[in-house]
Design an enzyme around this catalytic site. Structure first.
Site, mmCIF file in Angstrom:
data_model
loop_
_atom_site.group_PDB
_atom_site.id
_atom_site.type_symbol
_atom_site.label_atom_id
_atom_site.label_comp_id
_atom_site.label_asym_id
_atom_site.label_seq_id
_atom_site.Cartn_x
_atom_site.Cartn_y
_atom_site.Cartn_z
ATOM 1 N N ASP A 242 -115.698 80.132 32.460
ATOM 2 C CA ASP A 242 -115.533 80.572 33.846
ATOM 3 C C ASP A 242 -116.363 81.799 34.168
ATOM 4 O OD1 ASP A 242 -113.810 81.925 32.015
ATOM 5 O OD2 ASP A 242 -112.651 82.725 33.676
ATOM 6 N N GLU B 267 -111.113 82.837 31.009
ATOM 7 C CA GLU B 267 -111.164 84.143 30.354
ATOM 8 C C GLU B 267 -111.006 85.279 31.345
ATOM 9 O OE1 GLU B 267 -113.228 87.834 28.829
ATOM 10 O OE2 GLU B 267 -113.660 86.605 30.594
#
Length: 488
Positions: free
Chosen positions: A79, A146
């Site tokens: 991400d 994350e």
């Protein structure tokens, strides 16, 4: 300036990064990038799995003659942080990032680039695809979410990974090897309030704060950049104390791990004092601009007349909110006494947002000392509770304790010296690398983090140094070729 990054070196890394940049992947919205990575692994005929937490694992066998080497796990997250300059039209759920070459850097146009951690993902894909690098058994671990809670790392099950070494490719200074990181804790504050009708005799205004530099709330917190929520609070406090300002709504910041760049508030001021309010607020805005000129030269503070709001936050809740935000720690709380220049403990007052009947305040606390992190959480909790709010402290994650005696670290320092003629610096980072969480599940892993040079991550000014990406890739391949047969 050119949109073509395909001619940059190393070609394989930039090719994959260009593809990745065009796949929307905000935290929590990784379905398309996950599908891409899974398809990539399958296209190479490699074992590819997706675990229950949304992580992707691809296994590549050792090349001939390297079967006896300790297995290496290459790790990066899927991400990216979605941030954009005000006025830019970009839908991070659907629109691609257009990466452009700007001199010695690659950046985006008005949005975050996603080099954090897209370059790490691209480098791993290049290794998996290429027959050139020598390596022992490899596992590529692509973690989910994350940037917004590290749920992928938290959900990683014991026994799923077989390697003994983990190389995290999520650091942002080429030539430095990171061997420790801070832990973190979320503070979520909620003020309930009674919405009241606005009395007659008021004018409506909108206050806006924008143009701040922002940045990563761990990596950039020591730079002393302005916090939009703190600046807005200062404007509101002055307006309330001197001009009877009332609050209708406020919205500042967007993500816990980004220093807030923008805030807006809809307010009401008694009609009789409207001109004085405008003049004095403009003067205060000029003072704040002067104070922030070194760190935030593009700061803008604006006041505009608007329609009169119909409802306002009750006076008691408004006063408590302002006083608590004013007193809330923001920025560096304490520097490390062990590692010169390292922030030990910090707080980012990240989000202040009103909705029907309540105002939410979100802070991200970080520290490399667990006791200091808990103490800061207690202090902030006590502060907001005394102002009448409810407080939830959760989302905690562990730090990563440095191990200067690491066998892999010694090998990597030698390899770097052989490649580039100097010994890399050893660092710990005031940010939440996934190494701390993964290391808690796999305590025997030998871990080191490194990456290319990235500036202004988590902000629309994010950029990655082109030359550093080539050095990062060369170093990665040489490290893989130098994997040991044992760690002890």
């Amino acid at each position: 300036m050119s949109n073509d990054i395909s001619s940059l070196h190393p070609v394989g890394v930039w090719k994959h990064f260009q593809r990745i940049a065009r796949i929307p992947r905000p935290s929590g919205g990784e379905a398309r990038i996950r599908e891409f990575v899974v398809g990539f692994g399958a296209s190479l005929g490699l074992e590819t799995i997706v675990d229950d937490a949304g992580n992707v694992i691809i296994r590549k066998p050792a090349v001939a003659g390297m079967e006896d080497r300790v297995g290496i796990i290459l790790q990066a997250h899927l991400d990216m942080v979605p941030q954009k300059i005000g006025g830019i039209e970009h839908d991070f759920e659907n629109d691609p990032i257009e990466a452009v070459v700007d001199g010695e850097w690659v950046r985006a146009s008005g949005t975050t680039l996603g080099a954090d951690n897209g370059i790490g993902v691209a480098a791993i894909l290049a290794v998996l695809e290429s027959p050139a690098p020598r390596h022992g058994p490899l596992e590529a671990l692509f973690t989910a979410n994350e940037e917004n809670g590290m749920s992928g790392a938290f959900g990683l099950r014991p026994g799923l990974l077989g390697g003994g070494i983990l190389l995290n490719l999520d650091s942002e200074d080429e030539g430095e090897l990171f061997i420790g990181c801070a832990g973190g804790l979320d503070a979520t504050v909620k003020f309930d309030f009674e919405g009241k009708p606005l009395p007659l005799g008021y004018n409506g205004f909108v206050l806006t704060v924008g143009g701040l530099s922002g940045g990563h709330s761990g990596m950039d917190i020591h730079l002393g950049r302005g916090n939009a929520n703190k600046i807005m609070n200062r404007l509101l406090q002055h307006g309330r104390q001197c001009h009877g300002l009332l609050l209708s709504s406020v919205e500042g910041g967007s993500l816990r791990n980004a220093i807030p760049r923008e805030s807006s508030a809809r307010v009401a001021v008694p009609r009789a004092g409207g001109e004085a309010f405008l003049q004095e607020t403009a003067a205060l805005a000029e003072t704040i601009n002067n104070e922030c000129s070194a760190t935030d030269p593009e700061l803008s503070i604006a006041i505009e007349k608007t329609v009169v709001p119909s409802r306002i936050v009750d006076e008691s809740a408004f006063a408590g909110l302002l006083e608590a935000i004013s007193a809330c720690p923001d920025g560096v709380v304490r520097m490390s006494g062990e590692i010169p220049g390292l922030v030990e403990t910090s707080s980012n007052l990240a989000v202040v947002r009103s909705a029907d009947g309540f105002v939410t305040v979100e802070c991200l606390l970080r520290s490399s000392a667990d006791s200091a992190l808990q103490e800061l959480g207690t202090r902030i909790g006590d502060l907001f509770r005394s102002a009448g709010a409810s407080v939830v402290l959760d989302g905690g994650y562990p730090g990563w304790k440095p191990n200067p005696e690491s066998r892999m670290l010694g090998i990597m320092r030698r390899v770097y010296r052989d490649c580039f003629g100097k010994v890399p610096a050893l660092k710990a980072v005031h940010a939440g690398l996934e190494c701390g969480i993964i290391g808690a599940t796999y305590p025997k892993l030998d871990m080191v983090s490194f990456g290319p040079t990235i500036r202004h991550p988590h902000s629309p000014y994010e950029k990655v140094d082109i030359a550093s990406v080539e050095k990062f890739h060369i170093f990665l391949e040489q490290v893989l070729a130098s994997a040991p047969t044992v760690l002890s």
